[in-house]
Motif scaffolding. Structure first.
Motif, PDB file in Angstrom:
ATOM      1  N   GLN A   1       0.830  -1.190   0.000  1.00 26.88           N
ATOM      2  CA  GLN A   1       0.000   0.000   0.000  1.00 26.88           C
ATOM      3  C   GLN A   1       0.873   1.253   0.000  1.00 26.88           C
ATOM      4  O   GLN A   1       0.733   2.101  -0.847  1.00 26.88           O
ATOM      5  CB  GLN A   1      -0.926  -0.027   1.216  1.00 26.88           C
ATOM      6  N   ARG A   2       1.743   1.377   0.966  1.00 22.57           N
ATOM      7  CA  ARG A   2       2.573   2.575   1.102  1.00 22.57           C
ATOM      8  C   ARG A   2       3.503   2.736  -0.095  1.00 22.57           C
ATOM      9  O   ARG A   2       3.736   3.835  -0.572  1.00 22.57           O
ATOM     10  CB  ARG A   2       3.381   2.465   2.400  1.00 22.57           C
ATOM     11  N   MET A   3       4.043   1.634  -0.609  1.00 21.00           N
ATOM     12  CA  MET A   3       4.942   1.732  -1.753  1.00 21.00           C
ATOM     13  C   MET A   3       4.181   2.207  -2.988  1.00 21.00           C
ATOM     14  O   MET A   3       4.715   2.970  -3.789  1.00 21.00           O
ATOM     15  CB  MET A   3       5.648   0.412  -2.004  1.00 21.00           C
ATOM     16  N   PHE A   4       2.930   1.770  -3.139  1.00 17.01           N
ATOM     17  CA  PHE A   4       2.137   2.236  -4.268  1.00 17.01           C
ATOM     18  C   PHE A   4       1.898   3.736  -4.169  1.00 17.01           C
ATOM     19  O   PHE A   4       1.978   4.458  -5.152  1.00 17.01           O
ATOM     20  CB  PHE A   4       0.803   1.493  -4.352  1.00 17.01           C
ATOM     21  N   GLU A   5       1.615   4.195  -2.957  1.00 20.25           N
ATOM     22  CA  GLU A   5       1.346   5.620  -2.750  1.00 20.25           C
ATOM     23  C   GLU A   5       2.579   6.487  -2.983  1.00 20.25           C
ATOM     24  O   GLU A   5       2.466   7.661  -3.276  1.00 20.25           O
ATOM     25  CB  GLU A   5       0.822   5.853  -1.333  1.00 20.25           C
ATOM     26  N   THR A   6       3.753   5.898  -2.852  1.00 18.25           N
ATOM     27  CA  THR A   6       5.004   6.646  -3.033  1.00 18.25           C
ATOM     28  C   THR A   6       5.799   6.096  -4.213  1.00 18.25           C
ATOM     29  O   THR A   6       7.027   6.139  -4.205  1.00 18.25           O
ATOM     30  CB  THR A   6       5.855   6.586  -1.749  1.00 18.25           C
ATOM     31  N   LYS A   7       5.107   5.603  -5.211  1.00 17.07           N
ATOM     32  CA  LYS A   7       5.796   4.932  -6.320  1.00 17.07           C
ATOM     33  C   LYS A   7       6.758   5.865  -7.058  1.00 17.07           C
ATOM     34  O   LYS A   7       7.802   5.410  -7.522  1.00 17.07           O
ATOM     35  CB  LYS A   7       4.804   4.293  -7.273  1.00 17.07           C
ATOM     36  N   ASP A   8       6.457   7.149  -7.153  1.00 15.23           N
ATOM     37  CA  ASP A   8       7.384   8.065  -7.818  1.00 15.23           C
ATOM     38  C   ASP A   8       8.706   8.147  -7.055  1.00 15.23           C
ATOM     39  O   ASP A   8       9.783   8.102  -7.651  1.00 15.23           O
ATOM     40  CB  ASP A   8       6.771   9.456  -7.963  1.00 15.23           C
ATOM     41  N   ALA A   9       8.610   8.249  -5.737  1.00 10.79           N
ATOM     42  CA  ALA A   9       9.822   8.287  -4.911  1.00 10.79           C
ATOM     43  C   ALA A   9      10.573   6.951  -5.000  1.00 10.79           C
ATOM     44  O   ALA A   9      11.810   6.929  -5.009  1.00 10.79           O
ATOM     45  CB  ALA A   9       9.475   8.594  -3.460  1.00 10.79           C
ATOM     46  N   TYR A  10       9.828   5.862  -5.076  1.00 10.73           N
ATOM     47  CA  TYR A  10      10.436   4.525  -5.215  1.00 10.73           C
ATOM     48  C   TYR A  10      11.274   4.459  -6.499  1.00 10.73           C
ATOM     49  O   TYR A  10      12.439   4.064  -6.472  1.00 10.73           O
ATOM     50  CB  TYR A  10       9.342   3.462  -5.232  1.00 10.73           C
ATOM     51  N   TYR A  11      10.663   4.867  -7.615  1.00  7.79           N
ATOM     52  CA  TYR A  11      11.388   4.804  -8.889  1.00  7.79           C
ATOM     53  C   TYR A  11      12.553   5.786  -8.922  1.00  7.79           C
ATOM     54  O   TYR A  11      13.617   5.477  -9.471  1.00  7.79           O
ATOM     55  CB  TYR A  11      10.435   5.031 -10.062  1.00  7.79           C
ATOM     56  N   ASP A  12      12.390   6.957  -8.320  1.00  3.79           N
ATOM     57  CA  ASP A  12      13.498   7.906  -8.239  1.00  3.79           C
ATOM     58  C   ASP A  12      14.665   7.313  -7.463  1.00  3.79           C
ATOM     59  O   ASP A  12      15.829   7.439  -7.878  1.00  3.79           O
ATOM     60  CB  ASP A  12      13.043   9.207  -7.573  1.00  3.79           C
ATOM     61  N   ALA A  13      14.363   6.660  -6.348  1.00  2.00           N
ATOM     62  CA  ALA A  13      15.422   6.035  -5.541  1.00  2.00           C
ATOM     63  C   ALA A  13      16.086   4.892  -6.305  1.00  2.00           C
ATOM     64  O   ALA A  13      17.307   4.728  -6.250  1.00  2.00           O
ATOM     65  CB  ALA A  13      14.841   5.522  -4.221  1.00  2.00           C
ATOM     66  N   LEU A  14      15.293   4.118  -7.011  1.00  4.55           N
ATOM     67  CA  LEU A  14      15.833   3.014  -7.800  1.00  4.55           C
ATOM     68  C   LEU A  14      16.767   3.533  -8.888  1.00  4.55           C
ATOM     69  O   LEU A  14      17.875   3.016  -9.066  1.00  4.55           O
ATOM     70  CB  LEU A  14      14.680   2.230  -8.420  1.00  4.55           C
ATOM     71  N   ILE A  15      16.333   4.551  -9.593  1.00  4.24           N
ATOM     72  CA  ILE A  15      17.152   5.127 -10.662  1.00  4.24           C
ATOM     73  C   ILE A  15      18.442   5.712 -10.090  1.00  4.24           C
ATOM     74  O   ILE A  15      19.534   5.488 -10.623  1.00  4.24           O
ATOM     75  CB  ILE A  15      16.350   6.190 -11.442  1.00  4.24           C
ATOM     76  N   ALA A  16      18.319   6.445  -8.994  1.00  5.21           N
ATOM     77  CA  ALA A  16      19.504   7.037  -8.363  1.00  5.21           C
ATOM     78  C   ALA A  16      20.476   5.961  -7.889  1.00  5.21           C
ATOM     79  O   ALA A  16      21.694   6.125  -8.007  1.00  5.21           O
ATOM     80  CB  ALA A  16      19.092   7.929  -7.197  1.00  5.21           C
ATOM     81  N   SER A  17      19.960   4.851  -7.401  1.00  2.00           N
ATOM     82  CA  SER A  17      20.817   3.776  -6.900  1.00  2.00           C
ATOM     83  C   SER A  17      21.506   3.013  -8.022  1.00  2.00           C
ATOM     84  O   SER A  17      22.593   2.470  -7.835  1.00  2.00           O
ATOM     85  CB  SER A  17      20.004   2.791  -6.070  1.00  2.00           C
ATOM     86  N   GLN A  18      20.892   2.975  -9.189  1.00  5.39           N
ATOM     87  CA  GLN A  18      21.454   2.200 -10.302  1.00  5.39           C
ATOM     88  C   GLN A  18      22.362   3.027 -11.200  1.00  5.39           C
ATOM     89  O   GLN A  18      23.046   2.472 -12.065  1.00  5.39           O
ATOM     90  CB  GLN A  18      20.322   1.600 -11.133  1.00  5.39           C
ATOM     91  N   ARG A  19      22.373   4.330 -11.000  1.00  7.56           N
ATOM     92  CA  ARG A  19      23.194   5.202 -11.833  1.00  7.56           C
ATOM     93  C   ARG A  19      24.655   4.734 -11.785  1.00  7.56           C
ATOM     94  O   ARG A  19      25.203   4.501 -10.726  1.00  7.56           O
ATOM     95  CB  ARG A  19      23.071   6.643 -11.341  1.00  7.56           C
ATOM     96  N   ASP A  20      25.263   4.583 -12.929  1.00  5.68           N
ATOM     97  CA  ASP A  20      26.672   4.171 -13.088  1.00  5.68           C
ATOM     98  C   ASP A  20      26.965   2.767 -12.569  1.00  5.68           C
ATOM     99  O   ASP A  20      28.110   2.438 -12.266  1.00  5.68           O
ATOM    100  CB  ASP A  20      27.618   5.174 -12.418  1.00  5.68           C
ATOM    101  N   TRP A  21      25.959   1.908 -12.506  1.00  3.17           N
ATOM    102  CA  TRP A  21      26.198   0.543 -12.038  1.00  3.17           C
ATOM    103  C   TRP A  21      27.118  -0.208 -12.990  1.00  3.17           C
ATOM    104  O   TRP A  21      27.913  -1.053 -12.563  1.00  3.17           O
ATOM    105  CB  TRP A  21      24.894  -0.232 -11.851  1.00  3.17           C
ATOM    106  N   HIS A  22      27.019   0.096 -14.288  1.00  8.11           N
ATOM    107  CA  HIS A  22      27.851  -0.596 -15.271  1.00  8.11           C
ATOM    108  C   HIS A  22      29.334  -0.232 -15.124  1.00  8.11           C
ATOM    109  O   HIS A  22      30.208  -0.949 -15.609  1.00  8.11           O
ATOM    110  CB  HIS A  22      27.359  -0.293 -16.695  1.00  8.11           C
TER     111      HIS A  22
END
Length: 125
Positions: free
Chosen positions: A1-22
């Motif tokens: 429930q809470r993750m759905f309500e904050t899905k934009d923040a979830y995806y932002d955090a995911l993108i920020a965490s994966q930046r330069d992973w390669h």
């Protein structure tokens, strides 16, 4: 429930965490910070439900709904919030009490909401 309500923040955090992973230069901390925030919110919600349950357990079901709305619910709340806090109370009882409280002008429907996503606003005392 809470993750759905904050899905934009979830995806932002995911993108920020994966930046330069390669390049093996990624930073997992943005996602960890997001996850810890979600866990903290879950614990706060759980604690609030326990407090509400303990203080309402000796009341009738209608009284439980009324007291929950007046003392424990957020100023703007949804029927599902009441249902989650009071699992032993039927939807019919919740709707009955909310209807009574509306007629008594204790709560008002939140403008722009209706149907299953309808929200209520508790009036100031």
């Amino acid at each position: 429930q809470r993750m759905f309500e904050t899905k934009d923040a979830y995806y932002d955090a995911l993108i920020a965490s994966q930046r330069d992973w390669h390049k093996n230069e990624h930073d997992i901390w943005p996602w960890i910070d997001y996850l810890v925030g979600i866990l903290e919110a879950a614990y706060v919600d759980f604690e609030a439900r326990i407090v509400a349950h303990r203080s309402l357990s000796s009341l009738t079901k209608q009284e439980q709904v009324r007291q929950y709305v007046l003392q424990h619910a957020a100023r703007v709340f949804r029927t599902r919030d009441v249902r989650a806090a009071l699992p032993g109370v039927s939807d019919q009882t919740i709707k009955l009490v909310l209807g009574q409280m509306r007629r008594e002008e204790v709560i008002d429907p939140e403008v722009g909401t209706s149907g299953p996503r309808a929200a209520w606003r508790r009036r100031s005392p």
